[in-house]
Motif scaffolding. Structure first.
Motif, short mmCIF file in Angstrom:
data_model
loop_
_atom_site.label_atom_id
_atom_site.label_comp_id
_atom_site.label_asym_id
_atom_site.label_seq_id
_atom_site.Cartn_x
_atom_site.Cartn_y
_atom_site.Cartn_z
N ALA A 110 13.75 28.21 -53.58
CA ALA A 110 14.83 28.29 -52.58
C ALA A 110 15.76 29.46 -52.89
N SER A 162 11.11 24.11 -57.27
CA SER A 162 11.69 23.88 -55.95
C SER A 162 13.01 24.64 -55.79
N ARG A 201 17.72 25.96 -46.80
CA ARG A 201 16.72 24.92 -47.07
C ARG A 201 15.34 25.53 -47.29
N HIS A 202 14.60 24.87 -48.17
CA HIS A 202 13.22 25.29 -48.43
C HIS A 202 12.43 24.08 -48.88
N GLU A 203 11.16 24.01 -48.46
CA GLU A 203 10.33 22.85 -48.81
C GLU A 203 9.11 23.29 -49.60
N ARG A 223 14.67 32.91 -51.82
CA ARG A 223 14.71 33.22 -50.39
C ARG A 223 16.12 33.22 -49.80
#
Length: 232
Positions: free
Chosen positions: A141, A137, A24-26, A144
């Motif tokens: 993600a 977005s 997950r990434h925001e 990473r």
């Protein structure tokens, strides 16, 4: 809500996918929250189940846009805008998956579902802004997330006493062999080596195993399987 489908025509014996089941990434863009969830998914049922679970988890979000790429040859490709203007969410997300280079000049990412959950921040982004936000977005993600190669390899087994299995496995790894899943029997540990499917590789493994075990361990050839291989 329209869903776009694209079918890719290619064949592969290796591709790249996520190392873990989920990442997950925001990202925040003009007060809107874009929460990207990447799932490793092997088929369409898993991909759709992933999306359904996130819709339930983020039940109060305005949009749950999605894209997924499945199969060694990336033959299954889907995207969904989930209420965003047509072509501003799902398509750029899918493009980010398809164009992701996993090595210089190599784009082979597959078995990945990307869902971007958007919480609207009150500022309209416009069509161009939405395309950039959804694309960035997913790309952020992917930047990473850990990756592994998936390769079609011949898996061979060797059964050895439990007391020597750990040392032998370490020696095989040190020699550069890819190890698949290990299983356990009453008296033995069954180590599994993943080899290129050619006679020379099998002969070399037999010789190396004989040297490492002083001739006490025998390699039993098996069939070919998809195996995770660490990158680097």
């Amino acid at each position: 809500m329209a869903e776009d489908a694209v079918v890719a025509e290619s064949r592969a014996t290796t591709y790249t996918t996520l190392a873990e089941p989920e990442f997950r990434h925001e990202l925040e863009v003009k007060r809107s929250r874009f929460i990207t969830v990447l799932h490793r998914t092997g088929d369409e049922d898993q991909a759709r189940s992933s999306l359904a679970g996130l819709r339930k988890e983020f039940y109060d979000a305005r949009h749950h846009c999605s894209a997924f790429v499945l199969g060694p040859d990336r033959s299954v490709q889907r995207s969904n805008d989930d209420g965003e203007p047509s072509g501003t969410a799902g398509a750029p997300m899918l493009e980010a998956l398809l164009k992701r280079e996993t090595a210089p000049g190599v784009a082979d990412l597959s078995d990945v579902t990307a869902v971007v959950v958007r919480y609207f921040g009150g500022i309209l982004l416009g069509a161009g802004g939405l395309v950039r936000a959804y694309s960035e977005s997913v790309s952020a993600a992917l930047d990473r997330a850990g990756m592994v190669h998936r390769r079609r390899l011949r898996v061979c087994a060797v059964a050895v006493p439990h007391a020597v299995a750990g040392r032998l496995e370490n020696d095989l790894r040190a020699a550069g062999y890819v190890m698949a899943d290990t299983s356990y029997e009453a008296q033995n540990t069954v180590l599994r080596l993943a080899l290129p499917d050619d006679p020379a590789a099998l002969d070399a493994a037999v010789e190396r195993l004989a040297a490492l075990s002083a001739g006490r361990a025998a390699l039993v050839p098996g069939g070919s399987e998809w195996v995770d291989v660490p990158i680097g």
